[in-house]
Structures are given as C-alpha cells and as structure tokens.
Design an enzyme around this catalytic site. Structure first.
Site, mmCIF file in Angstrom:
data_model
loop_
_atom_site.group_PDB
_atom_site.id
_atom_site.type_symbol
_atom_site.label_atom_id
_atom_site.label_comp_id
_atom_site.label_asym_id
_atom_site.label_seq_id
_atom_site.Cartn_x
_atom_site.Cartn_y
_atom_site.Cartn_z
ATOM 1 N N GLY A 257 -7.176 0.396 1.881
ATOM 2 C CA GLY A 257 -8.504 -0.093 1.579
ATOM 3 C C GLY A 257 -9.248 0.882 0.713
ATOM 4 N N ALA A 258 -9.137 2.167 1.039
ATOM 5 C CA ALA A 258 -9.824 3.218 0.286
ATOM 6 C C ALA A 258 -9.257 4.558 0.733
ATOM 7 C CB ALA A 258 -11.338 3.160 0.519
ATOM 8 N N MET A 259 -9.666 5.633 0.030
ATOM 9 C CA MET A 259 -9.241 6.987 0.372
ATOM 10 C C MET A 259 -10.434 7.914 0.245
ATOM 11 S SD MET A 259 -6.875 9.038 1.353
ATOM 12 C CE MET A 259 -6.844 10.826 1.501
ATOM 13 N N GLU A 260 -10.598 8.774 1.261
ATOM 14 C CA GLU A 260 -11.806 9.562 1.440
ATOM 15 C C GLU A 260 -11.831 10.848 0.628
ATOM 16 O OE1 GLU A 260 -8.994 10.688 4.945
ATOM 17 O OE2 GLU A 260 -9.464 8.916 3.744
ATOM 18 N N ASN A 261 -11.375 10.853 -0.598
ATOM 19 C CA ASN A 261 -11.384 12.077 -1.390
ATOM 20 C C ASN A 261 -12.810 12.622 -1.496
ATOM 21 O OD1 ASN A 261 -8.583 11.363 -2.259
ATOM 22 N ND2 ASN A 261 -9.679 9.783 -3.390
ATOM 23 N N HIS A 291 -17.044 3.715 6.400
ATOM 24 C CA HIS A 291 -15.852 4.404 6.940
ATOM 25 C C HIS A 291 -15.504 5.625 6.092
ATOM 26 C CE1 HIS A 291 -11.666 4.258 8.774
ATOM 27 N NE2 HIS A 291 -11.456 4.998 7.701
ATOM 28 N N GLU A 292 -15.407 5.428 4.786
ATOM 29 C CA GLU A 292 -15.018 6.550 3.924
ATOM 30 C C GLU A 292 -16.096 7.619 3.909
ATOM 31 O OE1 GLU A 292 -11.968 6.531 3.084
ATOM 32 O OE2 GLU A 292 -11.750 4.457 3.735
ATOM 33 N N HIS A 295 -15.783 9.900 6.794
ATOM 34 C CA HIS A 295 -14.713 10.871 6.580
ATOM 35 C C HIS A 295 -15.213 12.155 5.919
ATOM 36 C CE1 HIS A 295 -10.895 9.267 7.821
ATOM 37 N NE2 HIS A 295 -11.006 8.152 7.122
ATOM 38 N N GLU A 314 -9.150 9.320 11.451
ATOM 39 C CA GLU A 314 -9.253 7.866 11.340
ATOM 40 C C GLU A 314 -10.004 7.213 12.497
ATOM 41 O OE1 GLU A 314 -8.843 6.669 8.653
ATOM 42 O OE2 GLU A 314 -7.497 8.066 7.648
#
Length: 840
Positions: A257-261, A291-292, A295, A314
């Site tokens: 869905g996405a990535m928390e960079n 959500h991201e 993070h 997570e």
C-alpha cells in the site's frame, strides 16, 4: 540471494558502528542500468577483524577499503568480504546496478499514457543492496547524503531536503538524521509536484504527469488529512515530527500500500483514482496516510533492532493509523472497517498452519520477516494494542510511549524496551500479558451460553473461552457485552442498546467460563453481542436465540459498529463450517439491501462471493449467485443516485450477474441507473464479467485498451485476456505466469487474477497439475515478493477436490521449495481443506 541471518547481523552489529553513507547515483546511462557509488564510513570495535558488505550489482566496478583496491571477483553472491579492518574505515564501492520491474530496488516504469520514464526506490527487506553497497540491517543506522545525476528536466527527491542543485542535472541532498538502510529512497522522473506547508513542516505531493489532474482534484482532501493526522499525532505522542520535510509520492507499480520512508513516503498511485470511488475507498487512503505517518515515530524515529520485533513497526502503525483516522479526519468510522475487514485478515492468518506470534522469539533471517508482513503483524497486533489500552488505560499507555521515544530517539529498540517503558508508566508488570498475547500464536473463541427461564428472562449467561488443541492458550480479555432490543412503543422500530457491560475474562480465576451474574433475572435481549465495541482479538459465537434473530433484526440495528460485528460473526461461522453457506445467502438477501455503511456492503459482498465460489457444489452455486445478484439489484434500486452505495451495489451486481445483455448495455449507455457514471474503471469491470461469461472476446478487449492507454488499462486488459474461456488465451496467460521475468510485477499479478474462474473449472482442470509441476521453477526465477504474489494469486483455488490436496501434499514433501512458495501452498491448501469440509 542469501538473506541476512539474525546471527550474522548480531555479530556485525557488535563489531561495527556506521558513521555515514554518501551515495551517488547516475541515472543518465542506458535504460537497463544505472551507476552507483557508495562511500561508507564506519568504525570497528576490534581492529584487524573482518566482516562483509552487501551489494547486488549487475557489474561490480571497484572496491576500495581505506585506499586499498580490492578484487571485485571476491564478491560472493551479494556479500563482499572485508578483512583487516582499521579502527576508522572508509569503504568506496562503485557498481553498475540493474533497474527492476518488480517493485524492489530501483524500479523503472515507462508510462504507456505518454511514454515518460519514472523511477522510485524501494529498499525494504534486503533490497537496499540493489541500489547501493551497505550493511543492510536495521540496527546499523547512519546519516545518509544522497547525490543524484539525472536528466536536467526531471524532478528528483530523496529522504532529505535538497541541499544544492539541480545544477547541470546534479542534485545534492542534505544529510539525513540516522536512517536504517531499508528506509533510503528517491523518486526521479518528470513527476508533477505540488507543495504546501503545515505547522512549519514542508509538505510535498508527487505523481506522474498523466495523473496530475487526479492529484489536483483530490489535493485538498489529501492535504487536509495529512495536516489533521500530523496535529493529532503531535498531541498523542508529545514529540514533534522528527524529520525536516514530509513528502508523499504516488508511484507506479508499487507492491504494498505504501512505504514509510522518512521524509518521502511512497504510496501506490491507485490512491489517485481516475474514476469514481466509494467513500470507503477514500477512507482507506486516509488510513494509509495516517498509518505511514505513525511510522515516522514507530519505525523511523525508533527502529526495531531485528525483524523479530516487526510488530513495533506494523502493529503500532496499524493501531494508530486507524485511531487517528477515526479521531482526526472526517472518516470517523474507521474502526468499523477495522472490525469487519482488517481483523478478518488477522483471524484468517492466525488460524493457518503458517501462524506465528505477534512478536516471535526469533526470526531467522530477513526473508522470514518478509513472509511475516501479514494479518498477524498488522491487524492482530493492532487489536492486541487496543486490548492493552482497554486494560492499562489510555493515559498510562501514551505516557509509556513518550518515555520509549525519549529513551531511544533515532536509535533501535526491542520488545523488552517497550514493556519496560509501559511498566514504568502504568505500574503494572506486563511480562505475563506479553507472554500470552505476544509470544503465543493462534486465537481464542468466545462463545455465549444462555439459559432462559420460562418467563423469558435470563437464568444464566456465560462467556466460554476456548483455544485450538495445538495451541491451548487461554488469555485474559477485557470485553464488552451488548444487549440490543426494540425501542419502546412509539419510538420507532430500530434496535437500541438497552445495556452494555464490560467484563474481564480471566481463565486463571474462572477456568475459561465466566458467568455474567449481572444479567441473571433480566429480560432476554433480542440480540446479545459478545465483544460489543470490538475491544479484543477473539472470534465470537452468538447464542442460538441471537443467531435466529439476526436475519430479521440486523437491518433494524442502529449502531453501525454492532452491525459490522454481527456480519463478521456470521461470515466467520460460515468460513469455519459451523453454519451452511445457505444461511449466509439468506442473511445477505434479508439485510444487505438495507445496509447504509458502504464499507460493510463492500466487504460482505466480497467475502460472501468467495464463500459461494469455493464452498458450494457447482450445481447449486448458480442459484446462490443469482440470489446475491438480486440483493445487489435491490440495493442498487434504493441507493441514492451518484453516491457511494450506488457504486458499491453496481460493482457487486456486475460481478455476480449472468445477465450479459443488460450488463453489456451499460457499455453503450443503455438502462444505466440514474447517477451512475460508467467511467473507465466500471467499463473494465463490465468487460471482465463479460469475458468470464464468454460474452466478450479479444476484439472488445483490444478496442477498450486502445481507448484507454493508461497503466490501469493495461492491467485490466491483462486480467480480461487471462479470464477468457478460450484454450489459447489460457495457455498464453499460463506461459506468462510461469515464464520469464520480462513482465512487470503488476502485469503478472493482473494476469494471475484473471486466470482461475469458478465458471471455467472444466477448461482449467489440466492446469491444476501444471501449477504444482511448474510453479517451483518459476518462483526461483523471480524476486521473493513477486514470486510469492504470483504463486498465491495463481493458486488453483476453485479446484476444490481431494486431488488438488494430494498434489499439494506431494509438492510439500519436496525439500527444495523456495520458502515463500512453501508457505503459499501450505496456507492455500488449508483453505481448500475448509472448502472441502463445507461441501461435505
């Protein structure tokens, strides 16, 4: 490629302290490769010792350690040995790297809409080494300085703010705070950019040019959600956002869905929809944003030491993502979606043979961690946290988190570190709680037992907790019990909450059977709901009287969360084979046309359709499907024109109808319900259904794709072609699924989604055996993420027979299967076991 083990990571972490990464990427070369130069400065605790650095090049050009040239031929797969370390070391690695089409490493995408090239980096889980040389483990964090050489007309962004440039196609970014290697990212290409600011934090939004109009249409909603979430998280955590900007890039062919960079979150660009979507789907985008952002504290500011603490990332992001969405945005019913949709994912994962604890005592390597990105690490973990908050109280919980952030800021932490902080803030020893909730797999079932007196009052109400025999662990639960009755005369017919009690189930005290003394002598409620409010993670089963009352009463129930929980109970009971599918169909027919929560409608339709397709014998399935289509048609007839409910009902009807003439008429604008836009996505949904039923073929698919030259159009066309009931089309699709690696991750997934259809069992029967014969070699040719996705989506899930299970058993008896494929087959076979039992 060997995955880094926990033992090797621990030895390397004891030896090394990484001080900085300087990474220069030249993206101006040929289409297949880019050039990477990594300069790593690090200290060694034991001078003279040795270690290794990870790099996965197409061609290794040179390695220099403290000025001495090393032989590139020493590279062993993805590990380059480093010997004779000094106390202070400088490592320079130059390499040509390959672009990917798998969503891992530096992904390269050419937009079919306009021919433009877009890049983005995905470094998570053993993939940073596909971009730059590094010590690729989460507890060797270091500041990163990124330099990118690219065509001067491009847009380039990274984790940090731009320091200098672009000058002559050269971008130099400011050093970041310490980052784990799996967070390092960039986007590069002719991206459209929109900038804003909130509370002193620069905000940026990126998308490819062909999606610019869709970003501009939704920009106010996206920015509003972003600002609301930032404000709420600041208040909850008492810690400012810890990085110097907050960019969100909507990128193509993204796997997750996405990535928390940190500083540059990457999201799949389907979150910029080109066609009408329901409010439930807009809620999903808001939840992903929240959500991201969560993070940034859980994972980015404080990072797990090793992957056995994946839940510290997570589970917390899942919990706070849902909580903040519900508390701070207009999507105040996010917990309803969580109760019915997300928790079902967790329940399913926790009952399969591959189940694992929320916080395993040991994760052997990073590949195992990738497999644990599942409903347990996300939904079950978040549910456990919600239960913990109910037990500790919110103030103590948040105070412990603030202590945790302060103690481990920009560092690494473990489960023990978190429990220590929470114990200090709450004054409670959490050791026993953690042992049963975090260290033990599987879930409990809470059943309601009711005895009535002759006058219709309760003689006794008890909640009985059980556990599967292979994991006989009973847990303490703080749980609500709701009593729902018809409103008093003159107040309408809606069901209202007559009473709600909250009780602690403590197996150490009551042995797993808790009598609710306060209900004895009360008039029996029309509906009795255990886990009212959805505070705990446990399957529930209603008493017989409530089960009988639900079909007539559900549409009268005013509380949408309670309705979602009753739907969840019914779906789960059918999934477990405790009630027949016919009961679920009857419930859908009776209650779904009156359901007003679009998220509930969408999830019930999707899960009911899956159960019909797999649990019913082929000769009775068509009649049940007709009933499902009829329920959708009735919902479509009463839904407000142009609203989310109308769109959800239309999609449900399209996917279940066999009235090909009427559904085909929608493509020509005939008999379309008022207010319903038959836009690009809905046209493709119609065409897919027509293709499955043999009412459309290659000419119609080709014509639709010619009119829709987008990435989404290409994926829809791949699904439709694989769904055609034609031997040649099936053979072509199968060759793609088990063939080479030229097709991108998203096109492979689209093809796999179309291949197996319950209406085509005879046509695809020969491919059942071929799956088990050919998928192992196909999996070994692909990267783990793509291999596992194709293996799962391509599984013969509608071949519900003893023969399929025998073939699975024979495959699992082999000792040479890739771990991801083994897990897919184990879990899918378990689902087929359930389906076979239900048919019997």
């Amino acid at each position: 490629m060997p995955s880094l083990t926990r033992v090797a990571a621990g030895e390397r972490a004891a030896l090394l302290t990484v001080e900085s990464y300087d990474i220069e990427l030249d993206l101006t070369g040929p289409a297949e490769r880019f050039r990477s130069t990594s300069t790593v400065r690090f200290r060694a605790a034991t001078p003279g010792a040795g270690t290794f650095v990870e790099v996965r090049p197409a061609r290794l050009l040179g390695v220099r350690l403290n000025g001495a040239e090393l032989d590139p031929a020493a590279l062993d797969d993805n590990q380059f040995p480093l010997t004779g370390l000094a106390a202070e070391n400088t490592l320079v690695v130059e390499a040509e790297m390959a672009y990917s089409n798998s969503g891992e490493g530096l992904h390269r995408f050419v937009d079919p809409a306009d021919g433009e090239t877009y890049l983005y980096a995905m470094s998570g889980m053993d993939n940073a080494q596909r971009i730059f040389a590094c010590f690729d483990q989460p507890d060797l964090k270091a500041p990163v300085t990124l330099t990118v050489v690219a065509p001067p007309e491009w847009t380039v962004a990274g984790n940090g703010r731009l320091g200098t440039g672009p000058v002559s196609g050269r971008w130099v970014f400011a050093p970041t705070p310490p980052l784990a290697t799996y967070f390092v990212t960039l986007v590069a290409g002719p991206y459209s950019v929109r900038r804003a600011e909130h509370d002193g934090i620069p905000l940026g939004l990126y998308c490819r040019r062909s999606l610019t109009e869709h970003l501009d249409r939704d920009i106010e909603e996206i920015l509003t959600v972003t600002r609301q979430c930032l404000d709420r998280l600041h208040r909850l955590f008492g810690v400012r956002y810890p990085f110097d900007k907050y960019d969100q890039a909507f990128v193509p062919e993204f796997n997750m869905g996405a990535m928390e960079n940190p500083g540059l979150v990457t999201l799949r660009d389907e979150y910029l929809p080109r066609s009408a979507v329901t409010d439930a789907e807009r809620e999903r985008r808001a939840n992903v944003i929240a959500h991201e952002m969560s993070h940034m504290w859980f994972g980015d500011l404080v990072t797990l030491r090793w992957w056995d603490d994946l839940w510290l990332n997570e589970s917390f992001a899942e919990y706070f993502g849902t909580r903040v969405t519900a508390e701070a945005t207009r999507f105040d019913r996010a917990w309803i979606t969580f109760a019915l949709h997300r928790k079902a994912w967790g329940y399913a994962a926790d009952q399969r043979p591959s189940t694992h604890p929320v916080a395993p005592a040991e994760v052997v390597d990073a590949a195992e961690a990738l497999a644990n990105l599942d409903g347990i690490s996300y939904a079950k973990g978040a549910s456990v946290l919600r239960q913990l908050v109910a037990w500790l109280g919110d103030d103590a919980f948040l105070a412990g988190l603030r202590e945790y952030f302060a103690a481990h800021r920009f560092g690494n932490a473990t489960l023990a570190d978190l429990l220590a902080a929470l114990a200090t803030s709450s004054g409670r020893d959490l050791t026993g709680w953690a042992q049963v909730w975090l260290r033990q797999p599987r879930l409990n079932t809470v059943r309601t037992e009711v005895r009535l007196r002759d006058d219709g009052h309760y003689a006794e109400v008890a909640l009985v907790q059980s556990a599967p025999p292979e994991h006989p662990v009973l847990r303490p639960h703080r749980i609500g019990v709701g009593l729902y009755d018809t409103e008093p005369a003159g107040e309408g017919i809606a069901l209202w909450l007559r009473d709600r009690i909250e009780v602690d189930l403590d197996p150490a005290v009551d042995g797993g059977r808790t009598v609710l003394d306060g209900l004895s002598g009360q008039p029996a409620a029309r509906l009795l709901l255990p886990n009212d409010g959805d505070l705990t993670f446990a399957k529930v089963r209603l008493d017989a009287g409530s089960v009988a009352a639900v079909p007539a009463a559900l549409s009268e129930l005013a509380d949408p969360l309670a309705r979602a929980l009753f739907w969840a109970e019914a779906l789960d009971a059918v999934t477990d084979g405790e009630r027949p599918v016919a009961d679920l169909v009857a419930l859908v027919v009776a209650a779904l046309p009156a359901e007003t929560e679009v998220a509930v409608v969408q999830d019930v339709l999707a899960r009911a359709r899956n159960l019909l397709d797999r649990y019913l014998d082929p000769e009775v399935r068509p009649a049940a499907l007709e009933q499902l289509a009829g329920a959708c048609a009735r919902l479509l007839a009463v839904a407000p024109p142009g609203g989310s409910g109308q769109l959800a009902a239309a999609r449900g009807w399209i996917s279940s109808t066999v009235d090909t003439a009427r559904v085909a008429g929608w493509l020509a604008g005939k008999d379309v319900p008022d207010g319903l836009a038959v836009d690009a996505e809905l046209r493709w949904a119609v065409l897919r259904r027509l293709a499955v039923l043999g009412a459309a073929g290659e000419p119609e698919i080709a014509a639709e794709q010619a009119a829709d030259r987008s990435a989404s159009g290409a994926e829809w066309a791949a699904t439709c072609r694989a769904a055609l009931p034609d031997p040649a089309a099936k053979e072509h699709a199968w060759r793609l699924l088990v063939g080479g690696t030229s097709l991108s991750n998203r096109l492979l997934e689209a093809t796999a989604r179309g291949f197996w259809q319950p209406e085509q069992a005879g046509l695809t029967d020969s491919y059942v055996e071929r799956y088990f014969a050919e998928m192992p070699a196909a999996a070994r040719r692909r990267t783990p993420w793509v291999a596992d996705r194709v293996a799962g989506l391509g599984y013969p899930r509608y071949a519900v027979s003893a023969r399929t299970r025998e073939l699975a058993a024979a495959l699992l008896a082999r000792d040479d299967l890739p771990p991801g494929l083994r897990r897919v087959v184990v879990d899918e076979d378990d689902d087929l076991r359930r389906a076979l039992a239900a048919r019997r």
